[in-house]
Scaffold this motif. Structure first.
Motif, mmCIF file in Angstrom:
data_model
loop_
_atom_site.group_PDB
_atom_site.id
_atom_site.type_symbol
_atom_site.label_atom_id
_atom_site.label_comp_id
_atom_site.label_asym_id
_atom_site.label_seq_id
_atom_site.Cartn_x
_atom_site.Cartn_y
_atom_site.Cartn_z
ATOM 1 N N TYR A 251 0.850 -1.216 0.000
ATOM 2 C CA TYR A 251 0.000 0.000 0.000
ATOM 3 C C TYR A 251 0.868 1.242 0.000
ATOM 4 O O TYR A 251 0.621 2.209 -0.702
ATOM 5 N N TRP A 252 1.876 1.194 0.867
ATOM 6 C CA TRP A 252 2.684 2.395 1.056
ATOM 7 C C TRP A 252 3.674 2.614 -0.084
ATOM 8 O O TRP A 252 4.282 3.664 -0.190
ATOM 9 N N LEU A 298 -7.036 9.688 -10.362
ATOM 10 C CA LEU A 298 -6.197 10.633 -9.621
ATOM 11 C C LEU A 298 -5.509 11.604 -10.567
ATOM 12 O O LEU A 298 -4.867 11.193 -11.536
ATOM 13 N N GLN A 302 -2.939 14.945 -7.261
ATOM 14 C CA GLN A 302 -3.407 13.975 -6.269
ATOM 15 C C GLN A 302 -2.424 12.810 -6.149
ATOM 16 O O GLN A 302 -2.167 12.320 -5.056
ATOM 17 N N GLU A 306 -0.481 11.905 -2.752
ATOM 18 C CA GLU A 306 -0.556 10.547 -2.217
ATOM 19 C C GLU A 306 0.827 9.945 -2.027
ATOM 20 O O GLU A 306 1.120 9.325 -1.018
ATOM 21 N N MET A 309 2.365 11.412 0.903
ATOM 22 C CA MET A 309 1.707 10.996 2.133
ATOM 23 C C MET A 309 2.143 9.594 2.562
ATOM 24 O O MET A 309 2.538 9.381 3.704
ATOM 25 N N VAL A 310 2.075 8.652 1.609
ATOM 26 C CA VAL A 310 2.417 7.282 2.008
ATOM 27 C C VAL A 310 3.921 7.141 2.239
ATOM 28 O O VAL A 310 4.347 6.459 3.155
ATOM 29 N N ALA A 370 0.674 17.521 5.311
ATOM 30 C CA ALA A 370 -0.294 18.502 4.813
ATOM 31 C C ALA A 370 0.419 19.766 4.345
ATOM 32 O O ALA A 370 0.070 20.358 3.331
ATOM 33 N N PHE A 373 1.940 19.299 0.921
ATOM 34 C CA PHE A 373 0.990 19.033 -0.181
ATOM 35 C C PHE A 373 0.968 20.183 -1.177
ATOM 36 O O PHE A 373 1.202 21.341 -0.836
ATOM 37 N N LEU A 374 0.641 19.835 -2.411
ATOM 38 C CA LEU A 374 0.394 20.873 -3.416
ATOM 39 C C LEU A 374 -1.113 21.074 -3.537
ATOM 40 O O LEU A 374 -1.888 20.153 -3.301
#
Lengths: 375, 596
Positions: A251-252, A298, A302, A306, A309-310, A370, A373-374
């Protein structure tokens, strides 16, 4: 490399904090398993022939599956997918389901890794969370599955519950360590919207959670696990060398995976999709040959967010070369620039083409992510 | 001229003024019921929604009575204290007034003050009890109130219902027989009163006038007596459902004037129109250059929108001449405008119109009144924002505007209302029983005290019964200080406020407490302090943040989690940075929501 996730949306009773999709009525269980068998066939091309390295039964409570259910599911998967020679096959189990009979059924099935929802070894804690098992079952089941030969074992523990002092939390961690369990998933109790816990706190029946406690218990956890020789390889996950969860790691790492069953999520290169979170509607739709799902394509932003994030949740961090190749030089430069304050404060480190969080940064992974993030 | 009747309607909000007006328009066939959008006179969406009239309007109707033909000019008036000057000008344009009182509610303070205005101008008052068809109608009780107030005979009071049409004929009779026709001489030099103006993006500013003497022709070179401005009358005409151009409009009539002027400030309500070559000897009494009474900073939520905000305010000002604005900067909020308003409702209307008509959401800083500061060096400084205030050592005295407030309520609430007014630094000047169940209390109160939460408190003390009206009575010295709010030692200019010394401490404590609720914990301890000069009068602390980590992140969670963090990031963008502290926008409005 690809994975399959199978969601078993039934539980004996509802834990107060849980916002996963499940039903406490087992009425539809047989119909649902039949539908699941059908869905496996309907989705046989989703992974485009990629080798399946991992299979994961999550829930809900997969330990409610019977021997026959398991047989049918495995047979069907084998029929429609290519399984690697050395797959990791995990099943989430609740302590109260792990009696001798069930353990032997699981042992005789292809399942080779168990993830047990212990959550705590303390009775008051389990009551607070409304778990179906008691403290004795929590302790006993570990020994039982280990002696049955399940060496590759994860348990879940939850910290930050109101009754859990630092001493009690350390007791839980010691118990984990004494049993030489290979993998730990440890979560701070989170109040999710529309859960019983949320309701109790809003109406004053439960006390609000203490952020300071969660923070200090996470620090305790990280120290304890490091001293005990476990690798902190993802925000909530610790493993002995070689014992990381291959399924969750995928997943990551952004690998493709197919989710089967109600509310299960799937991922393939640039899109994510999820099945309907309703057992009856799921069954009905599958019967007509249609997988009831929603899909989100996505955008590049996005995908970038993602990926950040992961990656930031893990020990392997953000591979800067991948950022440049997939998203361009400009984004790479922006990222490095924006990460400077976090590097200066010691929350991040950039080393050998990798940007990742230090342990202090892990405490605030969400906030830092966060901020990077863009829009 | 003897068949002209010029009148207005005096009524409290929701007492049925617009419905009655519609009824009149329908009966005179000025507008067919098919075209009759409910409440024709209220043009602005905002007016319809709030059920109040913000701008005045006028409309002419033809009425046949036997073999006589009459011309009625109905001048609609704004219904809120913030616009009392405009009301007074509308009243000055009439010979008569329909006093409309809701049979279920009785007379309200607003009605009384407008009624007194009308009586001051010698208007013939026609009392009407409206909504007599409703269940809760207390016709006799309300009639008694009216008799007490204006000393009419019971039989002169008309019972009507705008809804069913009952009594409308009687109203027409009364308009014809009781309201005097306009006096004035068509051969005298032109003397016309501007009672309102509006802006049309194609035609420019349109002035509404009432001619007392003389006449106005298309093409006349005209002059505004008070401002001295001169223009040509590009178009004159009368006001029907639409504007109808005429070659001439004569004495006694109501009409409109278009000169091509594009800036609404050039034409002032209350000014007198005359002809340049043959001017009238004097202006019509009562002209005032209305000055804004309440000031607040308006800042764009997204600092990139500063120029858009400037443009939007400019457009708003075109048809709202009482709005003023000039650029100002705040350390906390960046670039914005210091705006002047007639009162709190006016402020709200501007805010709402910015949002609705220009999609422009703004942060509004602490509203304040305009103060006069006299320095030891004998300078006079007008204070529109706390930062205009000189160093305390330089201040000789500060004067603040006082109002005379009239409150009408039930006697059982008198105690509560008195405590509220005394708490607001007011003192009672008069107490009159209008009837056994209605008492009128008059107070003198600093205007600054009603800027915050006065009206809400009054309503809650009186369970909604009290009605309230005020007018400015002058400037008086007061012990006023500037209260600053500091976050980790940094002054937040946008939160500074002018406040009475005796109240500064409790106000500061409330502010600090409120801010503690509104500011999120951050990575460090945040000290919130209230200070007068260098003296700290209140303090609160927000302890440092916490983990925000470790919501689990399973496969399925990834989309949800990403969206959660994206939302978190967006929320952060809306934060304002003061020093190293992030302040949410609603904190700047905190002062308006201070509760005890």
């Amino acid at each position: 490399m690809a994975g399959i996730y199978i969601h078993i949306p039934f539980c004996k009773q509802a834990c107060h904090y849980c916002n996963f999709f499940f039903s406490t009525s087992l009425k539809l269980k047989n119909d649902l398993i039949s539908a699941l068998i059908l869905e496996i066939e309907l989705q046989k091309n989703f992974l485009s022939g990629e080798m399946v390295e991992t299979i994961y039964f999550g829930g809900g409570t997969p330990s409610l599956l019977s021997e026959k259910d398991l047989d049918e599911i495995f047979n069907q998967i084998q029929k429609h997918f290519t399984i690697s020679s050395d797959p990791e096959i995990t099943l989430e189990a609740n302590p109260d389901d792990l009696n001798a009979d069930n353990i032997s059924i699981l042992k005789n099935s292809p399942v080779n890794r168990l993830s047990i929802g212990i959550q705590s070894f303390h009775e008051a804690d389990l009551k607070y969370m409304n778990r179906a098992h008691n403290a004795i079952e929590a302790s006993d089941c570990i020994e039982k599955v280990q002696s049955a030969g399940f060496e590759n074992l994860n348990i879940d523990l939850i910290y930050g519950t109101p009754g859990l002092s630092d001493e009690l939390w350390l007791e839980n961690l010691n118990k984990f360590h004494e049993n030489k369990i290979t993998h730990l998933s440890a979560y701070a109790l989170t109040v999710e919207e529309s859960t019983a816990l949320d309701h109790f706190i809003k109406t004053g029946k439960s006390q609000a959670l203490n952020d300071e406690q969660a923070r200090s218990q996470m620090i305790l956890l990280m120290d304890f696990m490091r001293h005990s020789g476990y690798e902190h390889y993802e925000v909530s996950n610790f493993a002995l060398p070689g014992k990381r969860s291959r399924h969750n790691s995928s997943y990551w790492k952004g690998a493709a995976y197919l989710g089967l069953g109600p509310a299960a999520h799937s991922h393939q290169s640039n899109f994510r999709q999820w099945n309907i979170a309703n057992n009856a509607k799921y069954i009905q739709s599958i019967k007509t040959g249609k997988v009831p799902m929603e899909r989100e394509i996505l955008s590049e932003i996005q995908q970038y967010n993602e990926f950040l994030m992961v990656s930031l949740r893990t020990v392997w961090g953000i591979d800067l070369k991948i950022i440049e190749e997939r998203f361009g030089k400009e984004k790479l430069e922006d990222l490095l620039l924006n990460s400077i304050p976090f590097q200066n404060s010691g929350k991040m480190i950039q080393n050998q083409g990798v940007l990742k969080l230090n342990p202090t940064g892990m405490l605030e992974a969400d906030r830092i992510t966060a901020e990077l993030f863009l829009d | 001229m003897k068949n002209y009747r010029n009148f207005c309607i005096i009524a409290h909000i929701d007492h049925g003024k617009s419905t009655l007006a519609d009824r009149l328009l329908e009966s005179t066939k000025t507008v067919s019921s098919r075209d009759l959008q409910e409440q024709t006179l209220d043009n602005m969406d905002l007016e319809r929604e709030r059920g109040i009239t913000i701008k005045s309007h006028a409309i002419q109707m033809d009425f046949e009575h036997g073999k006589d033909k009459y011309v009625f000019n109905l001048i609609d008036t704004p219904g809120h204290v913030d616009f009392s000057y405009e009301v007074s000008r509308s009243i000055a344009a009439c010979e008569g007034a329909l006093l409309l009182v809701d049979a279920t509610q009785g007379i309200q303070a607003q009605t009384i003050s407008n009624l007194y205005l009308a009586m001051d101008h010698d208007l013939e008052i026609i009392p009407i009890i409206n909504k007599v068809d409703m269940d809760g109608a207390m016709i006799e009780e309300v009639a008694d109130q009216i008799i007490d107030l204006i000393g009419v005979n019971r039989e002169d009071i008309i019972e009507a219902s705008g809804k069913t049409g009952v009594g409308v004929d009687l109203i027409f009779d009364a308009i014809i027989n009781r309201i005097p026709c306009p006096k004035g001489d068509p051969e005298e030099p032109l003397q016309a009163l501007i009672f309102d103006s509006m802006f049309n993006s194609y035609r420019g500013v349109i002035a509404y006038f009432r001619i007392f003497n003389g006449k106005i022709k298309k093409g006349d070179k005209i002059k505004f007596v008070n401002t001295g401005n001169e223009y040509f009358a590009d178009e004159v005409g009368i006001l029907r459902m639409d504007m109808e151009p005429r070659a001439t409009v004569g004495a006694g009539d109501v009409g409109y004037l278009i000169t091509g002027i594009k800036e609404s400030q050039m034409i002032k309500v209350g000014d007198t129109i005359t002809i340049k070559e043959n001017p009238c000897e004097q202006a019509i009494d009562g002209f005032e250059d209305v000055k804004p009474m309440v000031f607040a900073g308006l800042y764009p939520i997204d600092s990139d929108d500063f120029e858009d905000l400037r443009e939007s305010l400019g457009k708003l000002q075109l048809n709202d001449a009482s709005l003023t604005y000039e650029p100002e900067t705040s350390l906390a909020l960046g670039f914005g405008f210091r705006c002047g308003f007639l009162g709190m409702l006016h402020l709200e209307i501007v805010q709402e119109r910015l949002d609705r008509e220009f999609d422009m959401a703004v942060i509004t800083t602490v509203p304040q009144v305009s103060y006069d500061c006299f320095t030891t060096r004998k300078e006079h400084i007008v204070i529109h924002t706390p930062s205009d205030l000189p160093d305390p050592s330089m201040i000789e005295r500060i004067e603040e505007p006082y109002i005379k407030a009239q409150i009408i309520s039930k006697p059982e609430f008198t105690g509560g209302i008195m405590s509220l007014c005394i708490d607001k630094r007011g003192f009672l000047t008069n107490q009159v029983y209008l009837s056994e169940t209605r008492v009128e209390l008059s107070f003198e109160i600093p205007l600054a005290e009603i800027v915050f939460d006065f009206y809400d408190k009054l309503k809650s003390i009186s369970k909604g019964y009290a009605s309230f009206d005020y007018h400015i009575i002058g400037m008086r010295p007061g012990k006023l200080v500037k209260l600053d709010i500091l976050l980790n030692g940094e002054k937040v200019d946008a939160l500074s406020a002018m406040i009475h010394r005796d109240k500064a401490e409790s106000f500061g404590r409330k502010m600090c407490k409120k801010l503690r609720e509104l500011i999120n914990r951050q990575q460090f301890v945040i000290a919130i302090q209230a200070a007068i000069g260098s003296k700290i009068v209140a303090r609160e602390t927000i302890s440092a943040f916490r983990k925000d980590v470790t919501a689990k992140c399973y496969g399925g969670d990834i989309s949800r989690k990403r969206k959660l963090l994206e939302k978190q990031k967006k929320g952060k963008k809306r934060m304002r940075q003061v020093g190293n502290v992030e302040v949410p926008q609603q904190a700047f409005l905190a002062v308006l929501k201070l509760d005890d």
